[in-house]
Design a protein around this motif. Sequence first.
Motif, mmCIF file in Angstrom:
data_model
loop_
_atom_site.group_PDB
_atom_site.id
_atom_site.type_symbol
_atom_site.label_atom_id
_atom_site.label_comp_id
_atom_site.label_asym_id
_atom_site.label_seq_id
_atom_site.Cartn_x
_atom_site.Cartn_y
_atom_site.Cartn_z
ATOM 1 N N VAL A 1 -3.517 10.881 4.625
ATOM 2 C CA VAL A 1 -3.225 11.126 3.117
ATOM 3 C C VAL A 1 -4.398 11.747 2.403
ATOM 4 C CG1 VAL A 1 -2.108 10.123 1.071
ATOM 5 C CG2 VAL A 1 -1.045 9.915 3.290
ATOM 6 N N HIS A 2 -5.543 11.091 2.535
ATOM 7 C CA HIS A 2 -6.624 11.482 1.591
ATOM 8 C C HIS A 2 -7.209 12.618 1.773
ATOM 9 C CE1 HIS A 2 -9.875 10.611 4.277
ATOM 10 N NE2 HIS A 2 -9.192 9.864 4.924
ATOM 11 N N LYS A 3 -6.731 13.433 2.733
ATOM 12 C CA LYS A 3 -7.253 14.681 3.136
ATOM 13 C C LYS A 3 -6.363 15.871 2.465
ATOM 14 C CE LYS A 3 -11.194 14.262 6.059
ATOM 15 N NZ LYS A 3 -10.822 13.973 7.368
ATOM 16 N N VAL B 1 -6.228 6.754 -3.404
ATOM 17 C CA VAL B 1 -5.680 6.393 -2.141
ATOM 18 C C VAL B 1 -6.192 4.863 -1.719
ATOM 19 C CG1 VAL B 1 -4.897 7.126 0.066
ATOM 20 C CG2 VAL B 1 -5.123 8.897 -1.800
ATOM 21 N N ILE B 2 -5.310 4.211 -1.289
ATOM 22 C CA ILE B 2 -5.858 2.729 -0.613
ATOM 23 C C ILE B 2 -5.520 3.043 0.748
ATOM 24 C CG2 ILE B 2 -5.592 0.445 -0.528
ATOM 25 C CD1 ILE B 2 -4.220 0.791 -3.436
ATOM 26 N N ASN B 3 -6.549 2.986 1.760
ATOM 27 C CA ASN B 3 -6.299 3.053 2.805
ATOM 28 C C ASN B 3 -6.283 1.631 3.666
ATOM 29 O OD1 ASN B 3 -6.487 5.936 3.221
ATOM 30 N ND2 ASN B 3 -8.779 6.085 3.458
ATOM 31 N N VAL B 4 -4.908 1.332 4.043
ATOM 32 C CA VAL B 4 -4.638 0.058 4.602
ATOM 33 C C VAL B 4 -4.763 0.221 6.273
ATOM 34 C CG1 VAL B 4 -3.340 -1.944 4.556
ATOM 35 C CG2 VAL B 4 -3.577 -0.610 2.497
ATOM 36 N N GLN B 5 -5.869 0.096 6.767
ATOM 37 C CA GLN B 5 -6.136 0.440 7.949
ATOM 38 C C GLN B 5 -5.719 -0.196 9.112
ATOM 39 O OE1 GLN B 5 -6.754 2.478 10.144
ATOM 40 N NE2 GLN B 5 -8.254 4.110 9.511
ATOM 41 N N GLY B 6 -5.503 0.129 10.355
ATOM 42 C CA GLY B 6 -4.897 -0.714 11.399
ATOM 43 C C GLY B 6 -3.709 0.143 12.326
ATOM 44 N N CYS B 7 -3.588 -0.338 13.335
ATOM 45 C CA CYS B 7 -2.517 0.230 13.965
ATOM 46 C C CYS B 7 -1.549 -0.939 14.655
ATOM 47 C CB CYS B 7 -2.646 1.444 15.228
ATOM 48 S SG CYS B 7 -1.590 2.136 15.705
ATOM 49 N N PRO B 8 -0.620 -1.438 13.826
ATOM 50 C CA PRO B 8 -0.324 -1.404 12.482
ATOM 51 C C PRO B 8 -1.356 -2.287 11.848
ATOM 52 C CG PRO B 8 1.079 -2.956 13.416
ATOM 53 C CD PRO B 8 0.293 -2.411 14.576
ATOM 54 N N PRO B 9 -1.420 -2.261 10.431
ATOM 55 C CA PRO B 9 -2.188 -3.245 9.522
ATOM 56 C C PRO B 9 -1.491 -4.755 9.714
ATOM 57 C CG PRO B 9 -1.179 -1.332 8.224
ATOM 58 C CD PRO B 9 -0.594 -1.274 9.747
ATOM 59 N N ILE B 10 -2.336 -5.642 9.287
ATOM 60 C CA ILE B 10 -1.899 -7.112 9.659
ATOM 61 C C ILE B 10 -1.008 -7.075 8.268
ATOM 62 C CG2 ILE B 10 -2.648 -9.397 9.423
ATOM 63 C CD1 ILE B 10 -5.201 -8.618 10.218
ATOM 64 N N ALA B 11 0.253 -7.648 8.755
ATOM 65 C CA ALA B 11 1.299 -7.859 7.710
ATOM 66 C C ALA B 11 0.560 -8.401 6.256
ATOM 67 C CB ALA B 11 2.563 -8.688 8.019
ATOM 68 N N ASP B 12 0.158 -9.427 6.527
ATOM 69 C CA ASP B 12 -0.266 -10.177 5.477
ATOM 70 C C ASP B 12 -1.504 -9.347 4.497
ATOM 71 O OD1 ASP B 12 0.767 -13.023 6.056
ATOM 72 O OD2 ASP B 12 -0.152 -12.269 7.910
ATOM 73 N N VAL B 13 -2.151 -8.416 5.086
ATOM 74 C CA VAL B 13 -2.962 -7.764 4.475
ATOM 75 C C VAL B 13 -1.957 -6.781 3.683
ATOM 76 C CG1 VAL B 13 -4.616 -5.698 4.839
ATOM 77 C CG2 VAL B 13 -4.993 -7.834 5.983
ATOM 78 N N MET B 14 -1.145 -6.238 3.968
ATOM 79 C CA MET B 14 -0.112 -5.339 3.361
ATOM 80 C C MET B 14 0.239 -5.927 2.252
ATOM 81 S SD MET B 14 1.763 -3.647 6.772
ATOM 82 C CE MET B 14 2.388 -2.091 5.955
ATOM 83 N N ALA B 15 0.837 -7.344 2.262
ATOM 84 C CA ALA B 15 1.486 -8.031 1.478
ATOM 85 C C ALA B 15 0.365 -8.306 0.101
ATOM 86 C CB ALA B 15 1.976 -9.351 1.786
ATOM 87 N N GLY B 16 -0.914 -8.537 0.808
ATOM 88 C CA GLY B 16 -1.986 -8.821 -0.097
ATOM 89 C C GLY B 16 -2.270 -7.685 -0.914
ATOM 90 N N ILE C 1 -5.985 -0.818 -8.674
ATOM 91 C CA ILE C 1 -6.229 -0.672 -6.972
ATOM 92 C C ILE C 1 -7.344 -1.781 -7.012
ATOM 93 C CG2 ILE C 1 -5.504 1.523 -6.970
ATOM 94 C CD1 ILE C 1 -8.392 2.253 -6.526
ATOM 95 N N PRO C 2 -7.345 -2.264 -5.743
ATOM 96 C CA PRO C 2 -8.399 -3.487 -5.521
ATOM 97 C C PRO C 2 -9.747 -2.561 -5.113
ATOM 98 C CG PRO C 2 -6.818 -2.875 -3.441
ATOM 99 C CD PRO C 2 -6.310 -2.333 -4.827
ATOM 100 N N GLN C 3 -10.739 -3.474 -5.083
ATOM 101 C CA GLN C 3 -12.048 -2.843 -4.812
ATOM 102 C C GLN C 3 -12.032 -2.164 -3.374
ATOM 103 O OE1 GLN C 3 -15.185 -5.513 -5.071
ATOM 104 N NE2 GLN C 3 -16.555 -4.115 -5.478
ATOM 105 N N GLY D 1 -12.458 3.766 1.648
ATOM 106 C CA GLY D 1 -11.018 3.884 0.945
ATOM 107 C C GLY D 1 -10.454 2.504 1.303
ATOM 108 N N ARG D 2 -11.130 1.777 1.970
ATOM 109 C CA ARG D 2 -10.169 0.555 2.573
ATOM 110 C C ARG D 2 -10.680 -0.918 1.359
ATOM 111 N NH1 ARG D 2 -12.527 0.588 8.583
ATOM 112 N NH2 ARG D 2 -14.462 0.345 7.555
ATOM 113 N N PRO D 3 -9.483 -1.583 1.369
ATOM 114 C CA PRO D 3 -9.771 -2.764 0.436
ATOM 115 C C PRO D 3 -10.858 -3.662 0.913
ATOM 116 C CG PRO D 3 -7.378 -2.531 0.832
ATOM 117 C CD PRO D 3 -8.322 -1.620 1.654
#
Lengths: 239, 369
Positions: free
Chosen positions: B179-181, B188-203, B214-216, B221-223
């Motif tokens: 997306v960021h490209k 753009v917040i990059n919530v990395q992982g394949c998939p990302p951890i559910a709790d991270v997404m919720a966070g 947006i978080p730091q 671009g990852r939180p």
Amino acid sequence: MRSRTNPMREVHVWELPVRLYHWVNALCITGLCITGYIIGNPPALMNGTEAYFNYWFGTIRFIHFLSAFLFFFNFLFRIYWGFAGNEFAKWTNFIPLKRSQWKEIMDVIKVDILQVTHKKIDSIGHNSLASVIYFITFLIFLLQCLTGFGMYSAMSNSFLPKLFAWIVPLLGGDIHARQLHHILMWAFILFAIVHVYLVFYHDYIERRGITSSMIGGWKFIEEDVYERHETESKEKAEK
Amino acid sequence: MKSNEPSFYEEVRVNGISRSDFLKFCTTMAAFMGLEASGVGQIVKALESKPRLPVIWFHFQECTCCSESFIRASHPIVASIVLDKISLDYQETLMAASGVQAEEAYKTVMQKFPGEYIVMVEGSIPTENEAYCCIGGRSALQILEEAVANCKAVVAWGNCASAGCVQAARPNPTGAQPVHKVISGKPVINVQGCPPIADVMAGVVVHLLTFDRIPQLDELGRPKAFYSRRVHDTCYRRANFDAGLFVESFDDEGAKRGYCLYKMGCKGPVTYNSCGIIKWNDGISYPIQSGHPCIGCSEAGFWDNGPFYQHLPSIAGFGIETTADKIGLGLGIATAVGVAGHAIVTNVRKHKEITNTPETVAEPETKKV
């Protein structure tokens, strides 16, 4: 008994700081290559035991990081000495901007590498080809420091490694920094093989005492080469 | 935003979640996000008072594993974030609407909440030929560009949207881009992982809701709250690494003893994620705990940095499984042979200099031999 009178003059080429730099660097690189290779491919030394018995891998890594800091500051010192040192240590030797340097590079290739002519190379310090190679190694030093401290920054809060943290995202992640760091280790090993061989080679062919010159700093230089060098220096000074 | 919209807290209460469970959720989230104790109160207040976050959730070139992960979050309230707060607007997999109604749903959000809605993206965007990914007759890029134009921020779920993932692996036939490209001008917040951890997404969602910003983020671009430490640094097997105890093969004694998986190609030392702390599936386990090396799924290009079970990536152009070490050793031997050859040639060609025949040495220049 075979002997020969050959008018040679002793010239103090390598000042003490240059020699110290050289040997600290050699020691660091040897240590870094050995520990680095072990870090990349650790042997199964203590397998069968439990973690609380050992810390050898941590120690190897500690030696690697310690040598890396020493290597880095030694490298910085050498850059400084490229401005403060004598004519043979000056930074201008290492970057071939002058036509005469390029001419000498070609001569060295013809005389020492391809051995198609028997011309004598006049240089008293590094010859121009060696200087260019050293300049490339300086660039490799820099890259190795960037990738190394870049990776180190992930586990450090101190000021110095944090300065290098930007290199990791630039390369696209730690794994690329690790890969580049590993490839460059081989560049050091290849350099060391050729470097040591060429020291032997030059000592064998020229008998200027090049091997011991890095210990005592003095080199034997033929009178005619020395005089030519002196007149050239005087001409330059007059200009 | 209209204040008569029900708040998140009101919605979960209607769904039978007790106040006690709600507070537990807020505390868990605050802990995951690395907030101090006072942060819990902020989260509680935000979820009690703020109306729901308008969200458009797109699926482009992906496998929906991010959604799958999200709805398996450790706390039931996280699932209701998905079902009650997002599906109401637009979420291709989970929404009830289809066809024209679905299209209308996200258009309504864009018109009703300009500058307020969040665009969440799963999947990469093809650029080689936009036709590789079309929804409702329009390409992914067109849809994304339109939706992003008036949004507040973009959340890129998973490796596809953050770095291209498997679609962008060599040779990347669809020209897949993260997306960021392909978009600019929006955070753009990059919530990395394949998939990302559910709790991270919720966070990340809770952070957006609570703090309205947006978080730091780190340089990629990852939180930072979730991606500032390597899996290696938080691994419970780390002691084995420092002790130099490594699994040599998957069925050896070391594997049984739970040694470090470094030599099995574990990418933990080069991967930034929270797997070692938050873990997966209700905090039960994570790959290394289950005896498998980390494959580095939250790092860009992890498919091309393989093989998964090798410490160093293979170098393209040298055949499969050719590492820097193999090439280096080959070059080292070649150099040694070259040096030996040169030494032999030297003894022949420079015989006169070596034996020190005065005539040759005295002459500064001689003709070609």
